[in-house]
Design a protein around this motif. Structure first.
Motif, PDB file in Angstrom:
ATOM      1  N   ASP A 187       0.964  -1.201  -0.031  1.00 53.88           N
ATOM      2  CA  ASP A 187       0.099   0.009   0.034  1.00 53.88           C
ATOM      3  C   ASP A 187       0.899   1.161  -0.110  1.00 53.88           C
ATOM      4  O   ASP A 187       0.259   2.445  -0.040  1.00 53.88           O
ATOM      5  CB  ASP A 187      -1.015   0.034   0.858  1.00 53.88           C
ATOM      6  CG  ASP A 187      -2.073  -0.982   1.082  1.00 53.88           C
ATOM      7  OD1 ASP A 187      -2.251  -1.167  -0.031  1.00 53.88           O
ATOM      8  OD2 ASP A 187      -2.467  -1.421   2.209  1.00 53.88           O
TER       9      ASP A 187
ATOM     10  N   PHE B  87     -11.307   4.820  -2.105  1.00 49.66           N
ATOM     11  CA  PHE B  87     -10.612   3.600  -2.064  1.00 49.66           C
ATOM     12  C   PHE B  87      -9.734   3.308  -0.740  1.00 49.66           C
ATOM     13  O   PHE B  87      -9.701   2.246  -0.033  1.00 49.66           O
ATOM     14  CB  PHE B  87      -9.626   3.409  -3.147  1.00 49.66           C
ATOM     15  CG  PHE B  87      -9.091   2.050  -3.288  1.00 49.66           C
ATOM     16  CD1 PHE B  87      -9.492   0.890  -3.862  1.00 49.66           C
ATOM     17  CD2 PHE B  87      -7.711   2.228  -2.932  1.00 49.66           C
ATOM     18  CE1 PHE B  87      -8.858  -0.085  -3.763  1.00 49.66           C
ATOM     19  CE2 PHE B  87      -7.075   0.950  -2.864  1.00 49.66           C
ATOM     20  CZ  PHE B  87      -7.663  -0.379  -3.518  1.00 49.66           C
TER      21      PHE B  87
ATOM     22  N   ASP C  37     -10.668   0.381   1.576  1.00 49.72           N
ATOM     23  CA  ASP C  37      -9.899  -0.832   1.288  1.00 49.72           C
ATOM     24  C   ASP C  37      -8.872  -0.922   2.220  1.00 49.72           C
ATOM     25  O   ASP C  37      -8.280  -1.901   2.055  1.00 49.72           O
ATOM     26  CB  ASP C  37      -9.818  -0.777  -0.201  1.00 49.72           C
ATOM     27  CG  ASP C  37     -11.253  -1.305  -1.014  1.00 49.72           C
ATOM     28  OD1 ASP C  37     -12.116  -0.637  -0.571  1.00 49.72           O
ATOM     29  OD2 ASP C  37     -11.074  -2.109  -1.912  1.00 49.72           O
TER      30      ASP C  37
ATOM     31  N   SER D   8     -16.125   0.952  -6.402  1.00 47.44           N
ATOM     32  CA  SER D   8     -16.194  -0.044  -7.511  1.00 47.44           C
ATOM     33  C   SER D   8     -15.220   0.254  -8.492  1.00 47.44           C
ATOM     34  O   SER D   8     -14.461  -0.520  -9.100  1.00 47.44           O
ATOM     35  CB  SER D   8     -17.484  -0.451  -7.842  1.00 47.44           C
ATOM     36  OG  SER D   8     -17.439  -1.543  -8.828  1.00 47.44           O
TER      37      SER D   8
ATOM     38  N   ARG E 189     -11.324   0.166  -7.523  1.00 44.27           N
ATOM     39  CA  ARG E 189     -10.933  -1.027  -7.508  1.00 44.27           C
ATOM     40  C   ARG E 189     -10.527  -1.615  -8.812  1.00 44.27           C
ATOM     41  O   ARG E 189      -9.427  -2.444  -9.066  1.00 44.27           O
ATOM     42  CB  ARG E 189     -11.672  -2.243  -6.901  1.00 44.27           C
ATOM     43  CG  ARG E 189     -12.045  -1.932  -5.544  1.00 44.27           C
ATOM     44  CD  ARG E 189     -12.699  -3.067  -4.822  1.00 44.27           C
ATOM     45  NE  ARG E 189     -13.194  -2.590  -3.352  1.00 44.27           N
ATOM     46  CZ  ARG E 189     -14.537  -2.199  -2.965  1.00 44.27           C
ATOM     47  NH1 ARG E 189     -15.437  -2.220  -4.289  1.00 44.27           N
ATOM     48  NH2 ARG E 189     -14.607  -1.853  -1.919  1.00 44.27           N
ATOM     49  N   ILE E 190     -11.084  -1.519  -9.874  1.00 45.19           N
ATOM     50  CA  ILE E 190     -10.986  -1.827 -11.301  1.00 45.19           C
ATOM     51  C   ILE E 190      -9.558  -1.127 -11.736  1.00 45.19           C
ATOM     52  O   ILE E 190      -8.676  -1.911 -12.542  1.00 45.19           O
ATOM     53  CB  ILE E 190     -11.873  -1.434 -12.328  1.00 45.19           C
ATOM     54  CG1 ILE E 190     -13.160  -2.082 -12.039  1.00 45.19           C
ATOM     55  CG2 ILE E 190     -11.418  -1.408 -13.766  1.00 45.19           C
ATOM     56  CD1 ILE E 190     -14.523  -1.456 -12.904  1.00 45.19           C
ATOM     57  N   HIS E 191      -9.330   0.000 -11.319  1.00 38.88           N
ATOM     58  CA  HIS E 191      -7.936   0.604 -11.680  1.00 38.88           C
ATOM     59  C   HIS E 191      -6.837   0.242 -11.013  1.00 38.88           C
ATOM     60  O   HIS E 191      -5.674   0.086 -11.524  1.00 38.88           O
ATOM     61  CB  HIS E 191      -8.046   2.153 -11.530  1.00 38.88           C
ATOM     62  CG  HIS E 191      -8.800   3.024 -12.530  1.00 38.88           C
ATOM     63  ND1 HIS E 191      -8.434   3.050 -14.015  1.00 38.88           N
ATOM     64  CD2 HIS E 191     -10.231   3.481 -12.605  1.00 38.88           C
ATOM     65  CE1 HIS E 191      -9.550   3.619 -14.492  1.00 38.88           C
ATOM     66  NE2 HIS E 191     -10.356   3.897 -13.592  1.00 38.88           N
ATOM     67  N   VAL E 192      -7.019  -0.129  -9.709  1.00 46.47           N
ATOM     68  CA  VAL E 192      -5.799  -0.458  -8.840  1.00 46.47           C
ATOM     69  C   VAL E 192      -5.425  -2.002  -8.824  1.00 46.47           C
ATOM     70  O   VAL E 192      -4.418  -2.365  -8.342  1.00 46.47           O
ATOM     71  CB  VAL E 192      -5.948   0.103  -7.294  1.00 46.47           C
ATOM     72  CG1 VAL E 192      -5.990   1.723  -7.454  1.00 46.47           C
ATOM     73  CG2 VAL E 192      -6.956  -0.655  -6.599  1.00 46.47           C
ATOM     74  N   ARG E 193      -6.463  -2.702  -9.060  1.00 43.09           N
ATOM     75  CA  ARG E 193      -6.285  -4.352  -8.950  1.00 43.09           C
ATOM     76  C   ARG E 193      -5.052  -4.661  -9.627  1.00 43.09           C
ATOM     77  O   ARG E 193      -4.468  -5.605  -8.981  1.00 43.09           O
ATOM     78  CB  ARG E 193      -7.297  -4.988  -9.602  1.00 43.09           C
ATOM     79  CG  ARG E 193      -7.420  -6.402  -9.329  1.00 43.09           C
ATOM     80  CD  ARG E 193      -8.851  -7.311  -9.693  1.00 43.09           C
ATOM     81  NE  ARG E 193     -10.031  -6.534  -8.967  1.00 43.09           N
ATOM     82  CZ  ARG E 193     -11.091  -6.252  -9.710  1.00 43.09           C
ATOM     83  NH1 ARG E 193     -11.060  -6.054 -10.849  1.00 43.09           N
ATOM     84  NH2 ARG E 193     -12.073  -5.795  -8.833  1.00 43.09           N
ATOM     85  N   ALA E 194      -4.578  -4.099 -10.900  1.00 47.05           N
ATOM     86  CA  ALA E 194      -3.383  -4.731 -11.472  1.00 47.05           C
ATOM     87  C   ALA E 194      -2.140  -4.573 -10.604  1.00 47.05           C
ATOM     88  O   ALA E 194      -1.059  -4.981 -10.911  1.00 47.05           O
ATOM     89  CB  ALA E 194      -3.447  -4.159 -12.683  1.00 47.05           C
TER      90      ALA E 194
ATOM     91  N   ARG F 245      -1.492  -4.681  -7.456  1.00 47.15           N
ATOM     92  CA  ARG F 245      -1.451  -5.145  -6.237  1.00 47.15           C
ATOM     93  C   ARG F 245      -0.950  -6.692  -6.805  1.00 47.15           C
ATOM     94  O   ARG F 245      -1.085  -7.251  -7.696  1.00 47.15           O
ATOM     95  CB  ARG F 245      -2.843  -5.594  -5.672  1.00 47.15           C
ATOM     96  CG  ARG F 245      -3.316  -4.619  -4.960  1.00 47.15           C
ATOM     97  CD  ARG F 245      -4.473  -5.060  -3.878  1.00 47.15           C
ATOM     98  NE  ARG F 245      -5.156  -3.895  -3.194  1.00 47.15           N
ATOM     99  CZ  ARG F 245      -4.862  -3.087  -2.184  1.00 47.15           C
ATOM    100  NH1 ARG F 245      -3.585  -3.854  -1.549  1.00 47.15           N
ATOM    101  NH2 ARG F 245      -5.243  -2.250  -1.721  1.00 47.15           N
TER     102      ARG F 245
ATOM    103  N   ARG G 125       0.366 -10.431  -7.102  1.00 49.90           N
ATOM    104  CA  ARG G 125      -0.398 -11.519  -7.284  1.00 49.90           C
ATOM    105  C   ARG G 125       0.483 -12.732  -6.833  1.00 49.90           C
ATOM    106  O   ARG G 125       0.118 -13.788  -7.384  1.00 49.90           O
ATOM    107  CB  ARG G 125      -1.045 -11.877  -8.745  1.00 49.90           C
ATOM    108  CG  ARG G 125      -2.031 -10.592  -9.038  1.00 49.90           C
ATOM    109  CD  ARG G 125      -2.832 -11.001 -10.453  1.00 49.90           C
ATOM    110  NE  ARG G 125      -1.828 -10.871 -11.270  1.00 49.90           N
ATOM    111  CZ  ARG G 125      -1.673  -9.709 -12.114  1.00 49.90           C
ATOM    112  NH1 ARG G 125      -2.468  -8.651 -11.715  1.00 49.90           N
ATOM    113  NH2 ARG G 125      -0.923  -9.399 -13.003  1.00 49.90           N
TER     114      ARG G 125
END
Length: 285
Positions: free
Chosen positions: A98, A118, A122, A147, A150-155, A157, A159
């Motif tokens: 983060d 966010f 989150d 919502s 999250r679409i923008h930042v998901r990538a 994080r 994996r």
């Protein structure tokens, strides 16, 4: 607990929130100081000081982000957040990813309100009702903003899981190979799709575009080694934790810089982030 003690008890949380919102240590400290001034003028009937201070700090940061849009558009070369040099996190809501450069760059793609929602929900675990009250929006609107964010930042994080010891080994091996000019070792340490971003802000030499791919990065490093061999020989390297990842403070004749290393899923480095803009390094000790 008096008014000063109440504020100081929450200052670390407010500063962490403001840094993630603004990507600047100095601006985060200024925002928290502004919150302190407003806290001094607040009445004695504040039922929940922490909620009040989070609300005020969030609104101050949203205002600062809106005002910074023109400055960001005129920025020379790639923009990186001010490097955050800190001890490993102890707060359960404080996670290394983060404060990573990749994560903060993902936040840059959000609107100020999306970023605030966010982070509050989150990252800092505020419920939607509290976030809605903080930002003066309906709970339904806040859920929609979250919502989209999250679409923008998901990538951004991770994996995959890489131990801190392994990332430290990769970071130090990269620095040692760069100083020695061992390009075979550098080639082996970089992921094929690695990215290197350097931020000079027009104040110091830096690449004016992100370097994409292992070959692009190696060409730059080879060119620097050929043009300025003495700068590598005199470079002082101080290992440090930079934006949650192993990195270093680099000290050369023309001043300090920081570098942060992001690991990839294949045991190689996929991100190298260097800040050379002196305006972003004034907080270094």
């Amino acid at each position: 607990m008096d008014r000063t003690e109440a504020f100081e008890a929450h200052r670390p949380r407010l500063t962490r929130l403001a840094y993630r919102m603004l990507g600047s240590v100095a601006e985060a400290e200024d925002a928290v100081q502004d919150a302190w001034l407003r806290w001094q003028g607040a009445g004695d009937d504040v039922a929940d000081p922490e909620a009040w201070l989070v609300r005020v700090t969030s609104r101050l940061c949203v205002d600062r982000l809106r005002a910074a849009k023109a400055r960001r558009r005129a920025y020379k070369g790639p923009w990186l957040p001010e490097p955050l040099i800190e001890e490993p996190a102890v707060d359960p809501v404080e996670r290394a990813e983060d404060v990573s450069v990749a994560f903060l760059l993902a936040l840059e793609r959000l609107t100020p309100l999306e970023r605030a929602v966010f982070l509050l929900h989150d990252v800092f675990d505020e419920d939607y009702a509290a976030v809605a009250e903080t930002l003066g929006r309906s709970e339904a609107a806040v859920r929609q903003l979250a919502s989209r964010a999250r679409i923008h930042v998901r990538a951004a994080r991770p994996r995959f899981s890489v131990s801190e010891e392994e990332v430290s080994r990769l970071a130090m091996a990269f620095m040692a190979a760069a100083v020695k000019g061992d390009f075979a070792a550098l080639n082996a340490l970089l992921a094929e799709d690695a990215v290197m971003i350097s931020d000079g802000g027009g104040k110091r030499k830096a690449a004016l575009r992100p370097l994409i791919g292992r070959e692009d990065i190696l060409r730059l490093l080879q060119g620097l080694a050929w043009r300025e061999p003495e700068s590598w020989e005199s470079l002082e390297i101080r290992p440090a934790r930079v934006n949650g990842y192993p990195g270093a403070i680099l000290v050369s004749e023309d001043g300090p810089a920081t570098v942060a290393f992001e690991p990839g899923p294949d045991g190689r480095l996929r991100g190298i982030y260097m800040v050379r803009n002196p305006e972003k390094l004034g907080h270094l000790r």
